[in-house]
Design an enzyme around this catalytic site. Structure first.
Site, mmCIF file in Angstrom:
data_model
loop_
_atom_site.group_PDB
_atom_site.id
_atom_site.type_symbol
_atom_site.label_atom_id
_atom_site.label_comp_id
_atom_site.label_asym_id
_atom_site.label_seq_id
_atom_site.Cartn_x
_atom_site.Cartn_y
_atom_site.Cartn_z
ATOM 1 C CG ASP A 1 -2.027 1.039 1.090
ATOM 2 O OD1 ASP A 1 -2.768 0.974 0.084
ATOM 3 O OD2 ASP A 1 -2.155 1.907 1.961
ATOM 4 C CE1 TYR B 1 -1.899 13.844 -5.702
ATOM 5 C CE2 TYR B 1 -1.693 11.522 -5.114
ATOM 6 C CZ TYR B 1 -2.402 12.711 -5.085
ATOM 7 O OH TYR B 1 -3.611 12.767 -4.426
ATOM 8 C CG ASP B 2 4.634 9.007 -10.967
ATOM 9 O OD1 ASP B 2 4.568 8.955 -9.718
ATOM 10 O OD2 ASP B 2 4.764 7.996 -11.684
ATOM 11 C CE LYS C 1 6.962 5.349 -10.944
ATOM 12 N NZ LYS C 1 5.638 5.608 -11.539
#
Length: 210
Positions: A74, A161-162, A187
């Site tokens: 999560d 939100y990247d 990433k």
């Protein structure tokens, strides 16, 4: 091979985790599969108040439904000046549902940070990775990917939100790229999800060794 179920029906997340834990899977003879192989496994109400609690809830449900060792994670964005928010509410920050939710969440957060000075725009992506065995034994580890919030969205890669998150750990020193301007390999090799599951790797070796 020992099957281990990842509490997701997203095939791409299963493939990503197989890559993250490739050495552990080879060493211990593990085969990571997704919940798509268990259509009767129930969906979980994520009513925990921390990332760790929600990850453990999902892993425990998957272990109980399948009888296999289960993994889950999560994650979300924690902004310092907002006291760690959006946090566990990252995916529903704007209360918008459907295809436009990511953009609505991003735009709301940008608006809330509109007058915040640069030195107070610190943030981190945080992930909790959980392992739960059918006999109840469990472990949870956290991964934290620090950075700061941009003033505008940039980049077309990634999601959520990247486009407004500038990682501190830039491949080029002093770089200002957002996470949405990273390549997938850049990433995946340093993300909060990668860090969390690599932190969990020693517990996998401890609890799942034949």
């Amino acid at each position: 091979m020992t099957r281990v179920v990842l509490a997701t029906r997203n095939h791409h997340k299963v493939e990503e985790l197989r890559e993250i834990l490739a050495d552990v899977c080879e060493e211990l003879g593990l085969d990571i599969v997704g919940l798509d192989e268990f259509p009767d496994a129930p969906d979980v109400v994520e009513d925990g108040v921390t990332f760790a609690q929600n990850a453990a809830l999902k892993a425990r449900s998957a272990a109980e439904a399948t009888g296999l060792p289960a993994l889950a994670d999560d994650s979300g964005l924690a902004v310092d000046v907002l006291g760690g928010a959006p946090g566990i509410f990252s995916a529903r920050w704007s209360a918008t549902k459907g295809p436009g939710a990511d953009r609505a969440n991003l735009e709301l957060l940008l608006a809330q940070l509109g007058d915040v000075r640069e030195e107070h725009r610190g943030a981190a992506f945080v992930c909790a990775a959980a392992l739960v065995l059918p006999d109840g034994r469990s472990a949870v580890e956290l991964g934290r990917f620090p950075g700061r919030m941009a003033h505008e969205a940039r980049g077309t890669g990634g999601f959520g939100y990247d486009p407004i998150f500038i990682p501190d750990d830039q491949p080029d020193p002093g770089g200002q790229r957002t996470l949405a301007e990273y390549t997938p390999d850049e990433k995946n090799g340093r993300s909060h999800r990668y860090l969390a599951f690599r932190a969990l790797a020693p517990r996998l070796r401890e609890l799942l060794r034949p």
